[in-house]
Design a protein around this motif. Structure first.
Motif, PDB file in Angstrom:
ATOM      1  N   UNK A   8      33.398  40.823   0.903  1.00 46.10           N
ATOM      2  CA  UNK A   8      32.896  41.631  -0.420  1.00 46.10           C
ATOM      3  C   UNK A   8      32.699  43.015  -0.854  1.00 46.10           C
ATOM      4  N   UNK A   9      32.608  44.092   0.068  1.00 45.69           N
ATOM      5  CA  UNK A   9      32.374  45.212  -0.564  1.00 45.69           C
ATOM      6  C   UNK A   9      34.390  45.421  -1.000  1.00 45.69           C
ATOM      7  N   UNK A  10      35.142  44.697  -0.741  1.00 46.29           N
ATOM      8  CA  UNK A  10      36.803  45.134  -0.699  1.00 46.29           C
ATOM      9  C   UNK A  10      36.823  44.044  -2.790  1.00 46.29           C
ATOM     10  N   UNK A  11      36.189  42.702  -2.175  1.00 45.98           N
ATOM     11  CA  UNK A  11      36.513  42.326  -3.463  1.00 45.98           C
ATOM     12  C   UNK A  11      35.492  42.794  -4.628  1.00 45.98           C
ATOM     13  N   UNK A  12      34.556  43.818  -4.614  1.00 45.31           N
ATOM     14  CA  UNK A  12      33.627  44.206  -5.772  1.00 45.31           C
ATOM     15  C   UNK A  12      34.427  45.514  -5.714  1.00 45.31           C
ATOM     16  N   UNK A  13      35.430  46.105  -4.777  1.00 45.42           N
ATOM     17  CA  UNK A  13      35.931  47.284  -4.644  1.00 45.42           C
ATOM     18  C   UNK A  13      37.343  47.347  -6.112  1.00 45.42           C
ATOM     19  N   UNK A 147      13.209  43.243  -4.806  1.00 48.85           N
ATOM     20  CA  UNK A 147      14.118  42.785  -4.540  1.00 48.85           C
ATOM     21  C   UNK A 147      13.730  41.041  -3.930  1.00 48.85           C
ATOM     22  N   UNK A 148      12.645  41.235  -2.741  1.00 53.54           N
ATOM     23  CA  UNK A 148      12.082  40.169  -2.500  1.00 53.54           C
ATOM     24  C   UNK A 148      11.095  39.239  -2.988  1.00 53.54           C
ATOM     25  N   UNK A 149      10.419  40.026  -3.002  1.00 47.24           N
ATOM     26  CA  UNK A 149       8.595  39.212  -3.862  1.00 47.24           C
ATOM     27  C   UNK A 149       8.927  38.553  -5.491  1.00 47.24           C
ATOM     28  N   UNK A 150       9.000  40.011  -5.944  1.00 51.10           N
ATOM     29  CA  UNK A 150       9.361  39.569  -7.003  1.00 51.10           C
ATOM     30  C   UNK A 150      10.199  38.501  -7.682  1.00 51.10           C
ATOM     31  N   UNK A 151      11.774  38.791  -7.712  1.00 49.72           N
ATOM     32  CA  UNK A 151      12.551  37.656  -7.674  1.00 49.72           C
ATOM     33  C   UNK A 151      12.259  36.137  -7.068  1.00 49.72           C
ATOM     34  N   UNK A 152      11.373  35.466  -5.854  1.00 49.09           N
ATOM     35  CA  UNK A 152      11.249  35.027  -5.509  1.00 49.09           C
ATOM     36  C   UNK A 152      10.623  33.898  -5.934  1.00 49.09           C
ATOM     37  N   UNK A 153      10.281  34.510  -7.908  1.00 44.17           N
ATOM     38  CA  UNK A 153      10.004  33.586  -8.852  1.00 44.17           C
ATOM     39  C   UNK A 153      10.192  32.534  -9.234  1.00 44.17           C
ATOM     40  N   UNK A 154      12.027  32.267  -9.136  1.00 42.16           N
ATOM     41  CA  UNK A 154      12.349  30.697  -9.237  1.00 42.16           C
ATOM     42  C   UNK A 154      12.758  30.165  -7.464  1.00 42.16           C
ATOM     43  N   UNK A 159      17.401  36.251   0.867  1.00 39.23           N
ATOM     44  CA  UNK A 159      17.506  37.332   2.122  1.00 39.23           C
ATOM     45  C   UNK A 159      19.257  38.244   2.008  1.00 39.23           C
ATOM     46  N   UNK A 160      20.803  37.377   1.966  1.00 41.21           N
ATOM     47  CA  UNK A 160      22.161  38.275   2.098  1.00 41.21           C
ATOM     48  C   UNK A 160      21.886  39.257   1.271  1.00 41.21           C
ATOM     49  N   UNK A 161      21.449  38.950   0.276  1.00 40.81           N
ATOM     50  CA  UNK A 161      21.521  39.328  -1.322  1.00 40.81           C
ATOM     51  C   UNK A 161      20.489  41.108  -1.289  1.00 40.81           C
ATOM     52  N   UNK A 162      19.236  40.792  -0.432  1.00 37.22           N
ATOM     53  CA  UNK A 162      18.311  42.326  -0.350  1.00 37.22           C
ATOM     54  C   UNK A 162      18.622  42.725   0.800  1.00 37.22           C
ATOM     55  N   UNK A 163      19.499  42.190   1.552  1.00 37.69           N
ATOM     56  CA  UNK A 163      20.108  42.752   2.962  1.00 37.69           C
ATOM     57  C   UNK A 163      20.800  44.093   2.668  1.00 37.69           C
ATOM     58  N   UNK A 164      22.046  43.685   1.238  1.00 39.14           N
ATOM     59  CA  UNK A 164      23.033  44.039   1.196  1.00 39.14           C
ATOM     60  C   UNK A 164      22.703  45.071   0.198  1.00 39.14           C
ATOM     61  N   UNK A 165      21.733  45.405  -0.442  1.00 41.46           N
ATOM     62  CA  UNK A 165      20.966  46.002  -1.842  1.00 41.46           C
ATOM     63  C   UNK A 165      20.438  46.705  -1.459  1.00 41.46           C
ATOM     64  N   UNK A 166      19.145  46.399  -0.086  1.00 38.58           N
ATOM     65  CA  UNK A 166      18.454  47.770   0.592  1.00 38.58           C
ATOM     66  C   UNK A 166      19.704  48.184   2.372  1.00 38.58           C
ATOM     67  N   UNK A 167      20.642  47.830   2.081  1.00 34.06           N
ATOM     68  CA  UNK A 167      21.061  47.780   3.624  1.00 34.06           C
ATOM     69  C   UNK A 167      20.397  48.200   4.489  1.00 34.06           C
ATOM     70  N   UNK A 168      19.337  47.673   5.118  1.00 33.41           N
ATOM     71  CA  UNK A 168      18.748  46.928   5.793  1.00 33.41           C
ATOM     72  C   UNK A 168      19.082  45.819   6.436  1.00 33.41           C
TER      73      UNK A 168
END
Length: 198
Positions: A8-13, A147-154, A159-168
């Protein structure tokens, strides 16, 4: 542009490089890839739809202005999230300045025209206290909850996106979220706003 091969990082680059070279399709793909993250952040601030749209558009404008200065494509999601939060906060600050500069007579006149104006004031006060408590959390907790709690509105948060964004690590997101929410609850209780009072 290739067939989407690579990490994914290569694609973004690759998308970033193509967008810098003026490829509109690459820019559109970047927007498509990160729009849900940015909208979730805008919604998390409780902005009016027009203000949320402004924050969203301004975030993309900032990226357009700084695209060439972002050295690590892997950090683009975090850069966008941070920029979006800043734009949302700027809009909220502008709104607060208008509210704080209003004189009480305006509220008195409005109270005769609209039903239950004290309700709106109470909700605004409660929300202000909530954001003050939120601001006392560590930066890590603030980012995670946005990223996690407030995005859960929909629905269920990504968790995949959150892990990438938060680097956790993905497995640590749930327990960390629980600890952050507990800390927020404690700050709210200390301020006289309990979960049952909201």
């Amino acid at each position: 542009m290739g067939g989407g091969r690579g990490s994914p990082h290569d694609v973004i680059a690759q998308l970033m490089a193509s967008a810098m070279a003026g490829d509109q399709r690459a820019w559109n793909k970047l927007v498509e890839r990160f729009s849900s993250l940015l909208w979730s952040i805008c919604r998390s601030y409780g902005l009016a739809p027009a203000d949320a749209a402004d924050a969203f558009q301004l975030t993309w404008l900032r990226l357009l202005e700084h695209l060439e200065t972002i050295q690590e494509p892997a950090r683009l999601a975090g850069w966008l999230a941070t920029t979006c939060r800043r734009e949302c906060m700027a809009i909220l600050r502008r709104g607060r300045r208008v509210l704080l500069s209003s004189d009480d007579a305006l509220f008195d006149r409005a109270s005769g025209a609209a039903p239950g104006p004290d309700r709106a004031t109470l909700v605004n006060d409660r929300d202000a206290e909530l954001w003050l408590a939120f601001g006392r959390l560590s930066e890590r907790c603030q980012r995670l909850l946005r990223v996690l709690v407030l995005e859960a509105e929909d629905g269920a948060p990504s968790y995949d996106m959150a892990a990438a964004v938060l680097e956790m690590p993905k497995g640590s997101l749930g327990p960390t979220r629980g600890r952050c929410l507990e800390q927020l609850r404690k700050y709210l209780d200390d301020g006289g706003i309990s979960a049952s009072g909201t």
